[in-house]
Design a protein around this motif. Structure first.
Motif, PDB file in Angstrom:
ATOM      1  N   ASP A 156       0.866  -1.183   0.000  1.00  0.00           N
ATOM      2  CA  ASP A 156       0.000   0.000   0.000  1.00  0.00           C
ATOM      3  C   ASP A 156       0.898   1.227   0.000  1.00  0.00           C
ATOM      4  O   ASP A 156       1.952   1.222   0.626  1.00  0.00           O
ATOM      5  CB  ASP A 156      -0.901   0.004   1.236  1.00  0.00           C
ATOM      6  N   GLU A 195      -2.967  -2.775  -2.729  1.00  0.00           N
ATOM      7  CA  GLU A 195      -3.783  -1.655  -3.172  1.00  0.00           C
ATOM      8  C   GLU A 195      -3.738  -1.586  -4.693  1.00  0.00           C
ATOM      9  O   GLU A 195      -2.725  -1.913  -5.311  1.00  0.00           O
ATOM     10  CB  GLU A 195      -3.196  -0.375  -2.574  1.00  0.00           C
ATOM     11  N   ASP A 196      -4.825  -1.130  -5.294  1.00  0.00           N
ATOM     12  CA  ASP A 196      -4.806  -1.035  -6.755  1.00  0.00           C
ATOM     13  C   ASP A 196      -4.553   0.391  -7.245  1.00  0.00           C
ATOM     14  O   ASP A 196      -4.745   0.675  -8.414  1.00  0.00           O
ATOM     15  CB  ASP A 196      -6.094  -1.583  -7.363  1.00  0.00           C
ATOM     16  N   VAL A 210      -4.745 -10.382  -4.194  1.00  0.00           N
ATOM     17  CA  VAL A 210      -5.981  -9.822  -3.651  1.00  0.00           C
ATOM     18  C   VAL A 210      -5.823  -8.306  -3.693  1.00  0.00           C
ATOM     19  O   VAL A 210      -4.999  -7.741  -2.968  1.00  0.00           O
ATOM     20  CB  VAL A 210      -6.237 -10.300  -2.211  1.00  0.00           C
ATOM     21  N   PHE A 243      -7.299  -4.404  -3.264  1.00  0.00           N
ATOM     22  CA  PHE A 243      -8.306  -3.616  -2.534  1.00  0.00           C
ATOM     23  C   PHE A 243      -8.160  -2.171  -2.951  1.00  0.00           C
ATOM     24  O   PHE A 243      -7.131  -1.747  -3.488  1.00  0.00           O
ATOM     25  CB  PHE A 243      -8.158  -3.781  -1.022  1.00  0.00           C
ATOM     26  N   THR A 244      -9.204  -1.413  -2.728  1.00  0.00           N
ATOM     27  CA  THR A 244      -9.183  -0.006  -3.077  1.00  0.00           C
ATOM     28  C   THR A 244      -9.891   0.784  -1.994  1.00  0.00           C
ATOM     29  O   THR A 244     -10.722   0.236  -1.261  1.00  0.00           O
ATOM     30  CB  THR A 244      -9.843   0.235  -4.456  1.00  0.00           C
ATOM     31  N   LEU A 298      -1.572  -9.104  -0.784  1.00  0.00           N
ATOM     32  CA  LEU A 298      -2.662  -8.167  -0.502  1.00  0.00           C
ATOM     33  C   LEU A 298      -2.166  -6.796  -0.920  1.00  0.00           C
ATOM     34  O   LEU A 298      -1.223  -6.273  -0.327  1.00  0.00           O
ATOM     35  CB  LEU A 298      -2.998  -8.194   0.995  1.00  0.00           C
TER      36      LEU A 298
END
Length: 88
Positions: free
Chosen positions: A10, A56-57, A81, A83-84, A54
């Motif tokens: 992230d 962030e996009d 995986v 997430f945003t 895991l």
């Protein structure tokens, strides 16, 4: 039982630290890398071959599509995986 090897990525240090603290405290997970940008995340996926990533996009240097393409092209076994977060 084998622990799930995890890479977390992230661009926001506080979010990264939160995920790492939360998941690292669980007996089923082993956090093997924490990354603040897409390039270092991609390098960690390639070199550490984690079970799960895991991430962030919203990275600006390497997009989610780029990471998916590399994982597919190189046959990487890690599960991704994304997430945003949206601020309204």
């Amino acid at each position: 039982m084998r622990r799930v090897r995890l890479v977390i990525a992230d661009r926001r240090p506080i979010v990264l630290q939160g995920f790492a603290s939360l998941l690292g405290a669980q007996p089923d997970f082993e956090v093997v890398a924490c990354c603040l940008d897409g390039a270092s995340c991609l390098a960690a996926i390639r070199s550490l071959t984690p079970d799960v990533v895991l991430l962030e996009d919203g990275f600006t240097d390497v997009t989610a599509s780029d990471i998916l393409a590399v994982a597919d092209d190189e046959g990487l076994s890690s599960r991704l995986v994304f997430f945003t977060a949206t601020v309204a």
